[in-house]
Design a protein around this motif. Structure first.
Motif, PDB file in Angstrom:
ATOM      1  N   HIS A   1      -1.908  14.151  78.633  1.00  9.38           N
ATOM      2  CA  HIS A   1      -2.981  13.814  77.661  1.00  9.38           C
ATOM      3  C   HIS A   1      -2.209  13.614  76.264  1.00  9.38           C
ATOM      4  O   HIS A   1      -2.870  13.529  75.065  1.00  9.38           O
ATOM      5  CB  HIS A   1      -4.182  14.924  77.403  1.00  9.38           C
ATOM      6  N   ARG A   2      -1.088  14.258  76.260  1.00  9.75           N
ATOM      7  CA  ARG A   2      -0.382  14.355  75.050  1.00  9.75           C
ATOM      8  C   ARG A   2      -0.226  12.802  74.478  1.00  9.75           C
ATOM      9  O   ARG A   2      -0.106  12.674  73.342  1.00  9.75           O
ATOM     10  CB  ARG A   2       0.988  14.772  74.997  1.00  9.75           C
ATOM     11  N   ALA A   3      -0.168  11.893  75.339  1.00 10.50           N
ATOM     12  CA  ALA A   3       0.007  10.611  74.617  1.00 10.50           C
ATOM     13  C   ALA A   3      -1.294  10.038  73.909  1.00 10.50           C
ATOM     14  O   ALA A   3      -1.155   9.255  73.293  1.00 10.50           O
ATOM     15  CB  ALA A   3       0.358   9.538  75.797  1.00 10.50           C
ATOM     16  N   ASP A   4      -2.497  10.462  74.441  1.00  3.97           N
ATOM     17  CA  ASP A   4      -3.854   9.954  73.953  1.00  3.97           C
ATOM     18  C   ASP A   4      -3.944  10.743  72.512  1.00  3.97           C
ATOM     19  O   ASP A   4      -4.596  10.222  71.848  1.00  3.97           O
ATOM     20  CB  ASP A   4      -4.841  10.445  74.950  1.00  3.97           C
ATOM     21  N   ASP A   5      -3.260  11.693  72.235  1.00  7.34           N
ATOM     22  CA  ASP A   5      -3.577  12.388  70.799  1.00  7.34           C
ATOM     23  C   ASP A   5      -2.640  11.728  69.764  1.00  7.34           C
ATOM     24  O   ASP A   5      -1.648  11.403  69.975  1.00  7.34           O
ATOM     25  CB  ASP A   5      -3.145  13.697  70.847  1.00  7.34           C
ATOM     26  N   GLU A   6      -3.369  11.261  69.023  1.00 11.44           N
ATOM     27  CA  GLU A   6      -2.774  10.490  67.799  1.00 11.44           C
ATOM     28  C   GLU A   6      -2.765  11.549  66.635  1.00 11.44           C
ATOM     29  O   GLU A   6      -3.777  12.266  66.474  1.00 11.44           O
ATOM     30  CB  GLU A   6      -3.704   9.490  67.426  1.00 11.44           C
ATOM     31  N   PRO A   7      -1.610  11.668  66.078  1.00 11.69           N
ATOM     32  CA  PRO A   7      -1.440  12.475  64.982  1.00 11.69           C
ATOM     33  C   PRO A   7      -2.200  12.140  63.658  1.00 11.69           C
ATOM     34  O   PRO A   7      -2.431  10.910  63.628  1.00 11.69           O
ATOM     35  CB  PRO A   7       0.158  12.538  64.583  1.00 11.69           C
ATOM     36  N   ASP A   8      -2.895  13.180  63.194  1.00 17.51           N
ATOM     37  CA  ASP A   8      -3.670  12.881  61.951  1.00 17.51           C
ATOM     38  C   ASP A   8      -3.274  13.860  60.563  1.00 17.51           C
ATOM     39  O   ASP A   8      -2.596  15.371  61.224  1.00 17.51           O
ATOM     40  CB  ASP A   8      -4.995  13.015  62.114  1.00 17.51           C
ATOM     41  N   ILE A   9      -3.469  13.646  59.631  1.00 16.43           N
ATOM     42  CA  ILE A   9      -3.457  14.579  58.741  1.00 16.43           C
ATOM     43  C   ILE A   9      -4.393  15.246  57.984  1.00 16.43           C
ATOM     44  O   ILE A   9      -5.257  14.429  57.778  1.00 16.43           O
ATOM     45  CB  ILE A   9      -2.277  13.773  57.426  1.00 16.43           C
ATOM     46  N   ASN A  10      -4.510  16.460  58.204  1.00 19.53           N
ATOM     47  CA  ASN A  10      -5.832  17.153  57.374  1.00 19.53           C
ATOM     48  C   ASN A  10      -5.628  17.202  55.978  1.00 19.53           C
ATOM     49  O   ASN A  10      -4.713  17.914  55.538  1.00 19.53           O
ATOM     50  CB  ASN A  10      -5.792  18.517  58.101  1.00 19.53           C
TER      51      ASN A  10
ATOM     52  N   VAL B   1      -8.200  18.162  53.926  1.00 19.18           N
ATOM     53  CA  VAL B   1      -8.880  19.402  53.212  1.00 19.18           C
ATOM     54  C   VAL B   1      -7.709  20.483  52.457  1.00 19.18           C
ATOM     55  O   VAL B   1      -8.102  20.846  51.404  1.00 19.18           O
ATOM     56  CB  VAL B   1      -9.666  19.922  54.412  1.00 19.18           C
ATOM     57  N   PRO B   2      -6.994  20.990  53.345  1.00 16.66           N
ATOM     58  CA  PRO B   2      -6.063  21.866  52.358  1.00 16.66           C
ATOM     59  C   PRO B   2      -5.250  21.484  51.387  1.00 16.66           C
ATOM     60  O   PRO B   2      -5.345  22.077  50.088  1.00 16.66           O
ATOM     61  CB  PRO B   2      -5.124  22.362  53.370  1.00 16.66           C
ATOM     62  N   LEU B   3      -4.944  20.223  51.458  1.00 20.43           N
ATOM     63  CA  LEU B   3      -4.107  19.602  50.161  1.00 20.43           C
ATOM     64  C   LEU B   3      -5.302  19.398  49.094  1.00 20.43           C
ATOM     65  O   LEU B   3      -4.696  19.701  47.929  1.00 20.43           O
ATOM     66  CB  LEU B   3      -3.712  18.178  50.965  1.00 20.43           C
ATOM     67  N   ILE B   4      -6.236  19.157  49.397  1.00 18.23           N
ATOM     68  CA  ILE B   4      -7.321  18.867  48.186  1.00 18.23           C
ATOM     69  C   ILE B   4      -7.517  20.109  47.619  1.00 18.23           C
ATOM     70  O   ILE B   4      -7.803  20.403  46.336  1.00 18.23           O
ATOM     71  CB  ILE B   4      -8.601  18.231  48.776  1.00 18.23           C
ATOM     72  N   ASP B   5      -7.704  21.230  48.431  1.00 19.08           N
ATOM     73  CA  ASP B   5      -7.951  22.515  47.913  1.00 19.08           C
ATOM     74  C   ASP B   5      -6.838  23.001  47.076  1.00 19.08           C
ATOM     75  O   ASP B   5      -7.075  23.554  46.047  1.00 19.08           O
ATOM     76  CB  ASP B   5      -7.971  23.597  48.897  1.00 19.08           C
ATOM     77  N   VAL B   6      -5.668  22.665  47.376  1.00 18.03           N
ATOM     78  CA  VAL B   6      -4.590  23.090  46.488  1.00 18.03           C
ATOM     79  C   VAL B   6      -4.582  22.145  45.431  1.00 18.03           C
ATOM     80  O   VAL B   6      -4.097  22.878  44.434  1.00 18.03           O
ATOM     81  CB  VAL B   6      -3.108  22.862  47.519  1.00 18.03           C
ATOM     82  N   ILE B   7      -4.753  21.081  45.411  1.00 17.14           N
ATOM     83  CA  ILE B   7      -4.770  20.346  44.354  1.00 17.14           C
ATOM     84  C   ILE B   7      -5.738  20.712  43.262  1.00 17.14           C
ATOM     85  O   ILE B   7      -5.637  20.929  42.007  1.00 17.14           O
ATOM     86  CB  ILE B   7      -4.909  18.736  44.674  1.00 17.14           C
ATOM     87  N   LEU B   8      -6.925  21.048  43.630  1.00 13.80           N
ATOM     88  CA  LEU B   8      -8.132  21.675  42.848  1.00 13.80           C
ATOM     89  C   LEU B   8      -7.561  22.880  42.357  1.00 13.80           C
ATOM     90  O   LEU B   8      -8.012  23.083  41.040  1.00 13.80           O
ATOM     91  CB  LEU B   8      -9.223  21.732  43.965  1.00 13.80           C
ATOM     92  N   ILE B   9      -6.848  23.717  42.923  1.00 15.18           N
ATOM     93  CA  ILE B   9      -6.626  25.182  42.383  1.00 15.18           C
ATOM     94  C   ILE B   9      -5.590  24.866  41.270  1.00 15.18           C
ATOM     95  O   ILE B   9      -5.451  25.429  40.325  1.00 15.18           O
ATOM     96  CB  ILE B   9      -5.913  26.125  43.456  1.00 15.18           C
ATOM     97  N   LEU B  10      -4.666  24.088  41.492  1.00 11.78           N
ATOM     98  CA  LEU B  10      -3.599  23.620  40.361  1.00 11.78           C
ATOM     99  C   LEU B  10      -4.223  22.889  39.225  1.00 11.78           C
ATOM    100  O   LEU B  10      -3.692  23.269  38.113  1.00 11.78           O
ATOM    101  CB  LEU B  10      -2.684  22.600  41.024  1.00 11.78           C
ATOM    102  N   ILE B  11      -5.123  22.078  39.562  1.00 10.44           N
ATOM    103  CA  ILE B  11      -5.905  21.804  38.332  1.00 10.44           C
ATOM    104  C   ILE B  11      -6.637  22.749  37.542  1.00 10.44           C
ATOM    105  O   ILE B  11      -6.591  22.816  36.079  1.00 10.44           O
ATOM    106  CB  ILE B  11      -6.895  20.435  38.650  1.00 10.44           C
ATOM    107  N   ILE B  12      -7.266  23.432  38.125  1.00  9.21           N
ATOM    108  CA  ILE B  12      -8.052  24.585  37.353  1.00  9.21           C
ATOM    109  C   ILE B  12      -7.069  25.476  36.714  1.00  9.21           C
ATOM    110  O   ILE B  12      -7.160  25.981  35.746  1.00  9.21           O
ATOM    111  CB  ILE B  12      -8.957  25.503  38.616  1.00  9.21           C
ATOM    112  N   PHE B  13      -5.855  25.792  37.394  1.00 10.51           N
ATOM    113  CA  PHE B  13      -4.845  26.745  36.816  1.00 10.51           C
ATOM    114  C   PHE B  13      -4.425  26.016  35.418  1.00 10.51           C
ATOM    115  O   PHE B  13      -4.234  26.867  34.578  1.00 10.51           O
ATOM    116  CB  PHE B  13      -3.860  26.815  38.038  1.00 10.51           C
ATOM    117  N   PHE B  14      -4.296  24.693  35.551  1.00 13.87           N
ATOM    118  CA  PHE B  14      -3.385  24.078  34.369  1.00 13.87           C
ATOM    119  C   PHE B  14      -4.433  23.873  33.419  1.00 13.87           C
ATOM    120  O   PHE B  14      -4.217  23.966  32.044  1.00 13.87           O
ATOM    121  CB  PHE B  14      -2.975  22.780  34.613  1.00 13.87           C
ATOM    122  N   VAL B  15      -5.730  23.696  33.460  1.00 12.04           N
ATOM    123  CA  VAL B  15      -6.582  23.733  32.616  1.00 12.04           C
ATOM    124  C   VAL B  15      -6.929  24.893  31.970  1.00 12.04           C
ATOM    125  O   VAL B  15      -7.513  25.245  30.726  1.00 12.04           O
ATOM    126  CB  VAL B  15      -8.193  23.125  33.052  1.00 12.04           C
TER     127      VAL B  15
END
Length: 146
Positions: free
Chosen positions: A6-15, A17-31
């Motif tokens: 079944h490994r061949a059926d799984d397509e890799p995807d990039i999550n 949500v954690p990236l958006i959380d980190v960007i939001l925390i950085l924006i709040i920190f800089f402001v």
């Protein structure tokens, strides 16, 4: 029996949500940590004193605040710089006379909090006639701008 991989059926995807959380925390920190230079917007001109000396300043209670924020009541130095020590020394020197005028002399380099503490102690003790000692304004010479 054939086991299917079944490994061949799984397509890799990039999550994202954690990236958006980190960007939001950085924006709040800089402001929050950004300092705004509001001094360039304020055109502050300090007042000059050109009045005459008060007539009853000879009998006034002298409160002196030096450049380090230390207090002197008359000839007596206040040992600590907290408001309770200042009130105690004021009450000892002034006695029960709360109508006596008070001449507050503060050095130009005195921290503002020390002057506010002196005003607060005088107000809490009931002194209402507080004068501020100032240096005379420089005399204007002909041809100079005000």
């Amino acid at each position: 029996m054939r086991i299917r991989d079944h490994r061949a059926d799984d397509e890799p995807d990039i999550n994202l949500v954690p990236l958006i959380d980190v960007i939001l925390i950085l924006i709040i920190f800089f402001v929050v940590t950004t300092t705004f230079d509001s001094r360039s917007m304020l055109g502050l001109e300090l007042p000059r004193a050109t009045g005459e000396p008060a007539a009853d300043s000879a009998t006034a209670l002298s409160v002196l605040v030096n450049a380090d924020g230390r207090y002197f009541i008359g000839e007596q130095e206040v040992l600590r710089d907290d408001i309770e020590s200042l009130k105690t020394t004021l009450a000892e020197v002034a006695g029960d006379d709360r109508d006596r005028p008070v001449l507050l002399r503060a050095d130009a380099r005195t921290p503002h909090q020390a002057v506010v503490t002196a005003y607060d102690a005088l107000g809490q003790l009931g002194f209402r006639r507080v004068m501020v000692a100032t240096a005379p304004a420089p005399s204007a010479t002909p041809g100079s701008a005000p």
